[in-house]
Write an enzyme that holds these catalytic residues in place. Structure first.
Site, PDB file in Angstrom:
ATOM      1  CG  ASP A   8      -1.793   1.105   1.437  1.00 33.25           C
ATOM      2  OD1 ASP A   8      -2.465   1.456   0.299  1.00 33.25           O
ATOM      3  OD2 ASP A   8      -1.806   1.852   2.422  1.00 33.25           O
ATOM      4  CG  ASP A  10      -1.993   7.710   0.304  1.00 30.72           C
ATOM      5  OD1 ASP A  10      -1.196   8.733   0.339  1.00 30.72           O
ATOM      6  OD2 ASP A  10      -2.732   6.979  -0.489  1.00 30.72           O
TER       7      ASP A  10
END
Length: 219
Positions: A8, A10
């Site tokens: 991922d 953020d």
């Protein structure tokens, strides 16, 4: 056998989540909506369009369209992250571990591709990633697994051959729904959230990941 790692972005690789919340507060207050940081956290992990649609269904503001508000938020996030964003501890160490173990490396984020490309450049890993996928370009966003499934496909792998790293429960649910092994690295305030029990392992920091943890995951 694990043949690839999918990250991922953020909140996992760069501390952009607080800046997302600040951007939401700034933009929505400009629309006359008293958004708070706690309110903004409710939609953490979702695509920008889904976030704006969620709040529009509640407040029904007049004036700027959902698309225009999305653009304002993205511009503000990009500005804030480049001005104040910091790389999360352990990112470079994890990338080196992936490469040392001859694993493929991809990224699956809910952010639009424009921000993905901007942020991976700031992080300095643009040349290390073999696949970039944006949930904003898929039919469904996280917690739907499609962005993880498509990232694995771009890497030439099956989803079950991949290990995902996530900081949000929304993203973790997407990775597990794709039938991947998953490492959860929640922010400190969320570490006691019982929902993270679906992760194969939970860490306080990427710095805590090592060969021993990996062996625990695959055993």
């Amino acid at each position: 056998m694990i043949k690839g790692v999918i990250l991922d972005m953020d909140g996992l690789l760069i501390d952009s989540e607080p800046h997302w919340r600040t951007a939401l507060v700034n933009v929505f207050r400009g629309l006359g909506i008293e958004m708070t940081r706690d309110m903004a956290k409710q939609t953490m992990g979702l695509r920008t369009a889904d976030v704006v649609a969620y709040w529009y269904n509640i407040y029904k503001w007049e004036g700027p369209s959902v698309e225009e508000v999305c653009d304002r938020i993205l511009e503000e996030v990009d500005r804030l992250v480049w001005a104040e964003g910091k790389i999360m501890p352990g990112v470079n160490e994890l990338v080196k571990w992936v490469k040392a173990n001859n694993l493929k490396l991809g990224l699956a984020s809910s952010s639009p591709m424009s921000l993905i490309k901007s942020f991976v450049k700031k992080i300095g890993i643009e040349n290390e990633l073999e696949a970039l996928r944006s949930g904003s370009e898929e039919a469904y966003g996280k917690p739907h697994p499609v962005v993880y499934i498509e990232t694995a496909k771009e890497l030439g792998l099956k989803p079950e051959e991949c290990l995902a790293f996530e900081d949000s429960f929304t993203g973790l649910l997407a990775a597990k729904a794709a039938r991947m092994k998953a490492v959860a690295v929640p922010e400190e305030a969320d570490r006691k959230d019982p929902r993270f029990c679906i992760a194969d392992v939970q860490l306080a920091s990427l710095l805590d990941f090592n060969d021993e943890v990996f062996e625990k995951i695959i055993s």
